[in-house]
Design a protein around this motif. Structure first.
Motif, PDB file in Angstrom:
ATOM      1  N   ILE A 167       0.928  -1.179  -0.047  1.00 37.32           N
ATOM      2  CA  ILE A 167       0.307  -0.096  -0.049  1.00 37.32           C
ATOM      3  C   ILE A 167       0.669   1.510   0.069  1.00 37.32           C
ATOM      4  O   ILE A 167       1.702   1.344   0.466  1.00 37.32           O
ATOM      5  CB  ILE A 167      -1.206   0.175   1.196  1.00 37.32           C
ATOM      6  N   GLY A 168       0.923   1.931  -1.233  1.00 39.34           N
ATOM      7  CA  GLY A 168       1.746   3.536  -1.022  1.00 39.34           C
ATOM      8  C   GLY A 168       0.886   4.338  -2.129  1.00 39.34           C
ATOM      9  O   GLY A 168       0.367   3.394  -3.032  1.00 39.34           O
ATOM     10  N   THR A 169       1.238   5.537  -2.246  1.00 40.10           N
ATOM     11  CA  THR A 169       2.947   5.640  -1.617  1.00 40.10           C
ATOM     12  C   THR A 169       2.393   7.546  -1.227  1.00 40.10           C
ATOM     13  O   THR A 169       0.808   8.143  -1.275  1.00 40.10           O
ATOM     14  CB  THR A 169       3.512   5.953  -2.839  1.00 40.10           C
ATOM     15  N   THR A 170       3.451   8.323  -0.847  1.00 35.91           N
ATOM     16  CA  THR A 170       3.235   9.228  -0.682  1.00 35.91           C
ATOM     17  C   THR A 170       4.477   9.842  -1.522  1.00 35.91           C
ATOM     18  O   THR A 170       4.671   9.591  -2.747  1.00 35.91           O
ATOM     19  CB  THR A 170       4.044   9.677   0.845  1.00 35.91           C
ATOM     20  N   ASP A 171       4.372  11.509  -1.314  1.00 37.00           N
ATOM     21  CA  ASP A 171       4.892  12.535  -2.700  1.00 37.00           C
ATOM     22  C   ASP A 171       5.356  14.146  -1.176  1.00 37.00           C
ATOM     23  O   ASP A 171       4.284  14.478  -1.571  1.00 37.00           O
ATOM     24  CB  ASP A 171       3.736  12.417  -2.809  1.00 37.00           C
ATOM     25  N   THR A 172       6.632  13.718  -0.616  1.00 37.35           N
ATOM     26  CA  THR A 172       6.778  14.658  -0.206  1.00 37.35           C
ATOM     27  C   THR A 172       8.352  15.450  -0.039  1.00 37.35           C
ATOM     28  O   THR A 172       9.074  14.488  -0.135  1.00 37.35           O
ATOM     29  CB  THR A 172       7.361  14.253   1.361  1.00 37.35           C
ATOM     30  N   GLY A 173       8.542  16.076  -0.128  1.00 39.44           N
ATOM     31  CA  GLY A 173       9.810  16.765  -0.451  1.00 39.44           C
ATOM     32  C   GLY A 173      10.893  16.549   0.144  1.00 39.44           C
ATOM     33  O   GLY A 173      10.480  16.192   1.804  1.00 39.44           O
ATOM     34  N   TYR A 174      12.081  16.152  -0.127  1.00 43.19           N
ATOM     35  CA  TYR A 174      13.270  15.156   0.466  1.00 43.19           C
ATOM     36  C   TYR A 174      14.333  16.110   0.834  1.00 43.19           C
ATOM     37  O   TYR A 174      14.390  15.989  -0.575  1.00 43.19           O
ATOM     38  CB  TYR A 174      13.027  13.660   0.395  1.00 43.19           C
ATOM     39  N   HIS A 175      15.000  16.192   1.662  1.00 47.95           N
ATOM     40  CA  HIS A 175      16.156  17.091   2.107  1.00 47.95           C
ATOM     41  C   HIS A 175      17.442  16.329   3.130  1.00 47.95           C
ATOM     42  O   HIS A 175      18.801  16.709   3.295  1.00 47.95           O
ATOM     43  CB  HIS A 175      16.277  18.120   2.383  1.00 47.95           C
ATOM     44  N   GLY A 176      17.040  14.957   3.536  1.00 46.37           N
ATOM     45  CA  GLY A 176      17.958  14.543   4.323  1.00 46.37           C
ATOM     46  C   GLY A 176      18.696  13.269   3.239  1.00 46.37           C
ATOM     47  O   GLY A 176      19.368  13.764   2.159  1.00 46.37           O
ATOM     48  N   ASP A 177      19.003  12.334   4.097  1.00 44.54           N
ATOM     49  CA  ASP A 177      20.033  10.756   3.281  1.00 44.54           C
ATOM     50  C   ASP A 177      19.481  10.592   2.189  1.00 44.54           C
ATOM     51  O   ASP A 177      18.886   9.509   1.962  1.00 44.54           O
ATOM     52  CB  ASP A 177      20.535  10.688   4.734  1.00 44.54           C
ATOM     53  N   LEU A 178      20.711  10.830   0.785  1.00 43.66           N
ATOM     54  CA  LEU A 178      19.811  10.270  -0.086  1.00 43.66           C
ATOM     55  C   LEU A 178      20.323   8.461  -0.227  1.00 43.66           C
ATOM     56  O   LEU A 178      19.048   7.957  -1.369  1.00 43.66           O
ATOM     57  CB  LEU A 178      20.585  11.336  -1.303  1.00 43.66           C
ATOM     58  N   THR A 179      21.436   8.142   0.801  1.00 47.10           N
ATOM     59  CA  THR A 179      21.038   6.842   0.538  1.00 47.10           C
ATOM     60  C   THR A 179      20.151   5.736   1.432  1.00 47.10           C
ATOM     61  O   THR A 179      20.121   4.311   0.593  1.00 47.10           O
ATOM     62  CB  THR A 179      22.759   6.358   1.189  1.00 47.10           C
ATOM     63  N   HIS A 180      19.892   6.289   2.502  1.00 48.18           N
ATOM     64  CA  HIS A 180      19.228   5.616   3.266  1.00 48.18           C
ATOM     65  C   HIS A 180      17.517   6.146   3.516  1.00 48.18           C
ATOM     66  O   HIS A 180      17.717   6.343   4.609  1.00 48.18           O
ATOM     67  CB  HIS A 180      19.899   5.251   4.984  1.00 48.18           C
ATOM     68  N   PRO A 181      16.934   6.572   2.693  1.00 48.15           N
ATOM     69  CA  PRO A 181      15.773   6.996   3.127  1.00 48.15           C
ATOM     70  C   PRO A 181      14.729   6.342   4.003  1.00 48.15           C
ATOM     71  O   PRO A 181      15.266   5.562   4.011  1.00 48.15           O
ATOM     72  CB  PRO A 181      14.368   7.413   1.887  1.00 48.15           C
ATOM     73  N   VAL A 182      14.026   6.942   4.725  1.00 47.52           N
ATOM     74  CA  VAL A 182      13.185   5.728   5.943  1.00 47.52           C
ATOM     75  C   VAL A 182      11.347   5.844   5.741  1.00 47.52           C
ATOM     76  O   VAL A 182      11.747   7.207   5.756  1.00 47.52           O
ATOM     77  CB  VAL A 182      13.380   5.267   6.937  1.00 47.52           C
ATOM     78  N   ALA A 183      11.051   4.971   5.958  1.00 40.43           N
ATOM     79  CA  ALA A 183       8.940   5.734   6.094  1.00 40.43           C
ATOM     80  C   ALA A 183       9.357   5.682   8.005  1.00 40.43           C
ATOM     81  O   ALA A 183      10.108   5.661   9.040  1.00 40.43           O
ATOM     82  CB  ALA A 183       8.348   4.669   6.277  1.00 40.43           C
ATOM     83  N   THR A 184       8.928   7.146   7.981  1.00 38.12           N
ATOM     84  CA  THR A 184       8.520   7.300   9.579  1.00 38.12           C
ATOM     85  C   THR A 184       7.338   7.580  10.158  1.00 38.12           C
ATOM     86  O   THR A 184       6.302   6.496   9.121  1.00 38.12           O
ATOM     87  CB  THR A 184       8.586   9.199   9.734  1.00 38.12           C
ATOM     88  N   ALA A 185       6.749   7.448  11.150  1.00 33.62           N
ATOM     89  CA  ALA A 185       5.779   7.693  11.891  1.00 33.62           C
ATOM     90  C   ALA A 185       4.697   8.129  10.776  1.00 33.62           C
ATOM     91  O   ALA A 185       3.423   7.817  10.808  1.00 33.62           O
ATOM     92  CB  ALA A 185       5.644   7.493  13.299  1.00 33.62           C
ATOM     93  N   ALA A 186       4.770   9.278  10.530  1.00 34.56           N
ATOM     94  CA  ALA A 186       3.776  10.339   9.997  1.00 34.56           C
ATOM     95  C   ALA A 186       3.321  10.037   8.746  1.00 34.56           C
ATOM     96  O   ALA A 186       2.320   9.624   8.043  1.00 34.56           O
ATOM     97  CB  ALA A 186       4.088  11.403   9.869  1.00 34.56           C
ATOM     98  N   ASP A 187       4.214   9.303   8.322  1.00 36.75           N
ATOM     99  CA  ASP A 187       4.491   8.703   6.692  1.00 36.75           C
ATOM    100  C   ASP A 187       3.433   7.640   6.263  1.00 36.75           C
ATOM    101  O   ASP A 187       2.796   6.923   5.570  1.00 36.75           O
ATOM    102  CB  ASP A 187       5.802   8.132   5.511  1.00 36.75           C
ATOM    103  N   ILE A 188       3.725   6.772   7.610  1.00 37.36           N
ATOM    104  CA  ILE A 188       2.688   4.906   7.777  1.00 37.36           C
ATOM    105  C   ILE A 188       1.092   5.324   8.582  1.00 37.36           C
ATOM    106  O   ILE A 188       0.490   5.365   7.523  1.00 37.36           O
ATOM    107  CB  ILE A 188       3.474   4.558   8.876  1.00 37.36           C
ATOM    108  N   ASP A 189       1.283   6.464   8.979  1.00 35.83           N
ATOM    109  CA  ASP A 189      -0.224   7.274   9.237  1.00 35.83           C
ATOM    110  C   ASP A 189      -0.725   7.728   8.163  1.00 35.83           C
ATOM    111  O   ASP A 189      -2.018   7.476   8.425  1.00 35.83           O
ATOM    112  CB  ASP A 189      -0.034   7.618  10.317  1.00 35.83           C
ATOM    113  N   TYR A 190      -0.064   8.115   7.307  1.00 34.83           N
ATOM    114  CA  TYR A 190      -0.813   8.968   6.393  1.00 34.83           C
ATOM    115  C   TYR A 190      -1.524   7.472   5.387  1.00 34.83           C
ATOM    116  O   TYR A 190      -2.531   7.978   4.885  1.00 34.83           O
ATOM    117  CB  TYR A 190       0.167   9.479   6.131  1.00 34.83           C
ATOM    118  N   VAL A 191      -0.591   6.269   4.953  1.00 35.80           N
ATOM    119  CA  VAL A 191      -1.056   5.824   4.355  1.00 35.80           C
ATOM    120  C   VAL A 191      -1.699   5.069   4.540  1.00 35.80           C
ATOM    121  O   VAL A 191      -2.878   4.651   4.121  1.00 35.80           O
ATOM    122  CB  VAL A 191       0.338   4.960   3.686  1.00 35.80           C
TER     123      VAL A 191
END
Length: 581
Positions: free
Chosen positions: A295-319
């Motif tokens: 089940i997905g997906t989200t579409d949010t701007g990202y400015h962090g570590d490009l190698t190891h992006p992860v799902a956050t609690a907010a991301d999971i709750d949104y889905v």
């Protein structure tokens, strides 16, 4: 010979730096870079491809695992783009990778009665565009579904949320395996491929032209100088970083957008079809996949570590929130057995600096000459990787030479494709010969296609490899070994995250099977007890960090937690050894 191994990797590095020079050096081993390597090799060019990570470890293994035309582009009246993508979908299902790409049904729910005529007309046009330029109709035609029929197809849909639906088909792909098969196919035509190899700097001659790169073998720390007539950067969200290493402020601008997916057990949702929903921020898919749902997906701007992006609690709750809007039995956090996060390389309309020397722009991707001898390609999507690859090689060669050496990848089946349907018909015989279940043989055919005899030969020589992995019974022991002997796995995490999907398709991320899998990998790669322990500790640290990140409220907090686990090559050898001593 289509096997890629630790040995072929070392040979590739030696050959690329032997002074003879390459026609093309490809930087980036995702689906685009792998596609470029295959395209160039099939034209008879001497081509090499390197990636700082494992093959497809970035965006290309973290997609929605769909091959589709993009219904939303019909709303924009971009018929050319949709037709192109649907044509590529048809080629993949029909002849290029029928073992990896298959038709999957989706329901497009209708909220109001008046939606049926124009939504139906749009999907009918989608179907019609899919037939242009294809040999066979790769997917079934759409059908209108009443509210009553909808509940038979998808019993777990919430009562009263829609007035029926339209059922249509798109393609589903094992994205990580697509990249690996592209690399293997490219090497079968002479391409030189080395994963875990990072570009330290681009080399330039007295005129300023890029004439190759100095690379670091991250496995050994040794450096190599690779000469090439043209270097093509296909590094996705790392595009600007790659261009910066050439010492230029020109080139393409790419922003990262994060999309996450959650995985829930197959038994948790009662349905026979996928569902597509429009949300205020993105498109949400509920997709049946093997033994579970994605089940997905989200579409949010990202400015962090490009190698190891992860799902956050907010991301999971949104889905979960948007999925539960249509599900009769709401899902909770306890139902989520896995997650993944990927970064889309969103191409920005302007180039960096004052502009590049020349540029080719499409609706989805752009190819540009950043500097003489250095070409960048960015944008696009997994479905149209082959078109992007063809455009990039055409651009690098120039109009005249490209005309003399045209691309032939539209007729080049990937490893496992040729003869796949013959082996699929032999499934009952294979089941009988090896005592496997129907589900096991179907699983093997979907993953390996007509390359299955290579696995069977190893099982014949060593029958214990035909047994399931304890704690990960959906996989056979041979699949772990084959990941090393034919698919280039160098580390335990390569097996857990890309050669299998254990990192997110079982609730414990495959930890209960880790010791047995480590034994199999260690036996093939010659690890001693210390190296085996380091690899196990590295994967455990990764799992713990990603679980902690899933409880973090923001990208910043999640990045901090995930960063503590480091990387199996860059950080863990020192950090983990100290904890083991």
């Amino acid at each position: 010979m289509t096997a890629i191994t630790a040995g072929t990797r070392q040979h590739a590095l030696t050959s690329m730096s032997d002074g003879r020079g390459l026609d093309i050096l490809v930087v980036g081993g995702g689906v685009t870079g792998a596609g470029i390597a295959l395209d160039a090799a099939t034209r008879g060019l001497r081509v090499g491809v390197v990636d700082a990570q494992d093959w497809g470890a970035g965006t290309s293994s973290r997609s929605s695992k769909l091959v589709h035309g993009g219904l939303r582009y019909l709303q924009m009246l971009d018929f050319k783009l949709v037709t192109e993508a649907l044509g590529e979908r048809g080629r993949l299902i029909d002849r290029l990778a029928p073992h990896l790409v298959r038709a999957v049904p989706f329901l497009y729910p209708l909220d109001h009665w008046y939606e049926r005529p124009y939504v139906g007309a749009g999907i009918a046009l989608y179907d019609a565009l899919a037939t242009i330029g294809t040999r066979n109709r790769a997917v079934p035609r759409h059908r209108h579904v009443s509210a009553k029929k909808l509940h038979k197809i998808f019993p777990d849909i919430k009562e009263g949320v829609c007035r029926g639906a339209i059922r249509y088909y798109d393609g589903q792909v094992d994205d990580a395996r697509l990249v690996i098969d592209l690399i293997r196919t490219a090497t079968s035509f002479g391409a030189l491929a080395a994963s875990r190899t990072e570009v330290a700097e681009f080399c330039r001659d007295d005129t300023g032209r890029v004439v190759g790169a100095r690379v670091t073998d991250l496995e050994s720390g040794t450096e190599h100088r690779i000469s090439a007539q043209v270097v093509i950067s296909a590094t996705g969200v790392w595009t600007e970083e790659t261009q910066d290493r050439a010492g230029t402020h020109q080139g393409l601008r790419v922003l990262a957008s994060k999309g996450i997916h959650i995985v829930v057990p197959g038994a948790r949702i009662n349905g026979e079809s996928g569902i597509i929903l429009q949300t205020e921020k993105s498109v949400l898919f509920i997709i049946p996949w093997s033994r579970y749902w994605v089940i997905g997906t989200t579409d949010t701007g990202y400015h962090g570590d490009l190698t190891h992006p992860v799902a956050t609690a907010a991301d999971i709750d949104y889905v979960l929130e948007h999925a539960n809007a249509i599900l009769a039995r709401p899902l909770g956090r306890e139902d989520v057995i896995g997650t993944w996060a990927g970064l889309r390389p969103l191409l920005q309309p302007e180039t960096k600096g004052d502009g590049a020397a020349s540029t080719k722009v499409s609706r989805e991707h752009t190819v540009t000459e950043v500097l003489p001898g250095l070409v960048s390609i960015a944008g696009g999507k997994l479905t149209t990787y082959r078109v992007m690859a063809e455009d990039a090689v055409d651009f690098a060669l120039g109009p005249e030479r490209a005309k003399q050496l045209p691309s032939g990848t539209d007729e080049t089946p990937l490893v496992g494709a040729a003869g796949y349907h013959v082996y699929a018909r032999q499934a009952p015989l294979i089941r009988q010969s090896y005592g496997w279940s129907e589900a096991t043989v179907a699983h093997l055919l979907h993953r390996y296609g007509s390359a299955l005899p290579e696995l069977l030969a190893q099982v014949d020589a060593r029958p214990d490899l035909g047994q399931p992995v304890t704690g990960a019974e959906a996989y056979l022991r041979i699949e772990i070994v084959y990941g090393v002997t034919h698919e280039g796995a160098l580390h335990l995490e390569d097996i857990m995250t890309l050669r299998t999907r254990l990192t997110y398709e079982v609730a414990d991320q495959g930890l209960s099977a880790l010791e047995e899998i480590a034994d199999l990998v260690a036996g093939e790669l010659g690890w001693d007890d210390q190296r085996r322990a380091i690899e196990i500790a590295a994967y455990r640290a990764r799992c713990a960090a990603e679980a902690a990140a899933a409880a973090a409220p923001t990208d910043e907090a999640a990045e901090l937690v995930r960063g503590r686990a480091g990387d199996v090559l860059a950080d863990l050898p020192d950090a983990v050894v100290s904890t083991l001593s």
